[in-house]
Design an enzyme around this catalytic site. Structure first.
Site, PDB file in Angstrom:
ATOM      1  N   HIS A 160      -2.426  15.299  -7.207  1.00  0.00           N
ATOM      2  CA  HIS A 160      -2.400  14.149  -6.294  1.00  0.00           C
ATOM      3  C   HIS A 160      -1.022  14.068  -5.655  1.00  0.00           C
ATOM      4  CE1 HIS A 160      -3.021   9.481  -5.890  1.00  0.00           C
ATOM      5  NE2 HIS A 160      -3.041  10.098  -4.729  1.00  0.00           N
ATOM      6  N   HIS A 185      -6.545  10.651  -0.834  1.00  0.00           N
ATOM      7  CA  HIS A 185      -6.847   9.368  -0.187  1.00  0.00           C
ATOM      8  C   HIS A 185      -6.760   9.393   1.340  1.00  0.00           C
ATOM      9  CE1 HIS A 185      -5.604   8.186  -4.376  1.00  0.00           C
ATOM     10  NE2 HIS A 185      -6.826   7.710  -4.276  1.00  0.00           N
ATOM     11  N   CYS A 243      -2.548  12.127   2.301  1.00  0.00           N
ATOM     12  CA  CYS A 243      -2.655  12.241   0.834  1.00  0.00           C
ATOM     13  C   CYS A 243      -3.828  13.170   0.572  1.00  0.00           C
ATOM     14  CB  CYS A 243      -2.913  10.865   0.207  1.00  0.00           C
ATOM     15  SG  CYS A 243      -3.425  10.990  -1.528  1.00  0.00           S
ATOM     16  N   HIS A 251       4.350   6.820  -4.486  1.00  0.00           N
ATOM     17  CA  HIS A 251       3.063   7.513  -4.533  1.00  0.00           C
ATOM     18  C   HIS A 251       3.152   8.584  -5.620  1.00  0.00           C
ATOM     19  CE1 HIS A 251      -0.074  10.375  -3.416  1.00  0.00           C
ATOM     20  NE2 HIS A 251      -0.688   9.339  -2.895  1.00  0.00           N
ATOM     21  N   GLU A 271       0.854  -1.191   0.000  1.00  0.00           N
ATOM     22  CA  GLU A 271       0.000   0.000   0.000  1.00  0.00           C
ATOM     23  C   GLU A 271       0.891   1.242   0.000  1.00  0.00           C
ATOM     24  OE1 GLU A 271      -3.310   1.056  -0.257  1.00  0.00           O
ATOM     25  OE2 GLU A 271      -2.065   2.880  -0.224  1.00  0.00           O
ATOM     26  N   LYS A 272       0.819   2.009  -1.077  1.00  0.00           N
ATOM     27  CA  LYS A 272       1.736   3.136  -1.280  1.00  0.00           C
ATOM     28  C   LYS A 272       1.516   4.310  -0.345  1.00  0.00           C
ATOM     29  CE  LYS A 272      -0.974   5.088  -5.107  1.00  0.00           C
ATOM     30  NZ  LYS A 272      -1.913   3.986  -5.363  1.00  0.00           N
ATOM     31  N   HIS A 273       0.401   4.359   0.369  1.00  0.00           N
ATOM     32  CA  HIS A 273       0.119   5.501   1.239  1.00  0.00           C
ATOM     33  C   HIS A 273       0.677   5.375   2.653  1.00  0.00           C
ATOM     34  CE1 HIS A 273      -2.973   6.247  -1.847  1.00  0.00           C
ATOM     35  NE2 HIS A 273      -2.686   7.501  -1.580  1.00  0.00           N
TER      36      HIS A 273
HETATM   37 FE   FE2 Z   1      -2.951   9.166  -2.811  1.00  0.00          FE
END
Ligand code: FE2
Length: 131
Positions: free
Chosen positions: A52, A119, A116, A46, A16-18
């Protein structure tokens, strides 16, 4: 869990990149400075565009046996390709990657919270032993 707390997400940073990643020694000596790094994108990058991006990472330390956490530092990332020429045409892009120099007097846990802009909130933690 509180209402805001229920909005904070967590996962394995490898998939999970976040998820912020905290890197520091497993053990340190009391009163000696060491480096603690908080970053995103260690495994999966990310996006970093005008639309974004990671807005900030906040790093906390929660000493063992105490009720409250202490803020170590808040790091805001402002460069996301903004420009008068248009989105993603600017000269500056921040990598959400920071290193703080810290000393501790007691063992505990670091907590990182990242935002983010699309997100939401993401967290992770890492235990550290002070000898
Ligand atoms: Fe994001």
């Amino acid at each position: 869990m509180s209402e805001l707390g229920s909005l904070v997400q967590s996962a394995d940073y490898k998939s999970e990149k976040h998820v912020p990643v905290i890197e520091c020694p497993e053990k340190v000596k009391a009163g000696e400075f060491f480096e603690v790094k908080a970053s995103l994108g260690k495994e999966i990058a990310h996006p970093n565009t005008t639309e974004h991006f990671i807005a900030w990472i906040d790093l906390f330390f929660h000493p063992d046996g105490e009720k409250y956490a202490y803020e170590v530092g808040r790091f805001e990332f402002k460069g996301h390709g903004e420009s008068t020429k248009g989105a993603n045409e600017g000269p500056v892009y921040c990598n959400p990657n920071v290193t703080a120099s810290v000393k501790l007097t007691t063992s505990g846990k670091f907590h990182a919270l990242a935002l983010c802009n699309i997100h939401g909130l993401w967290e992770s933690s890492k235990t550290i032993v002070v000898e």
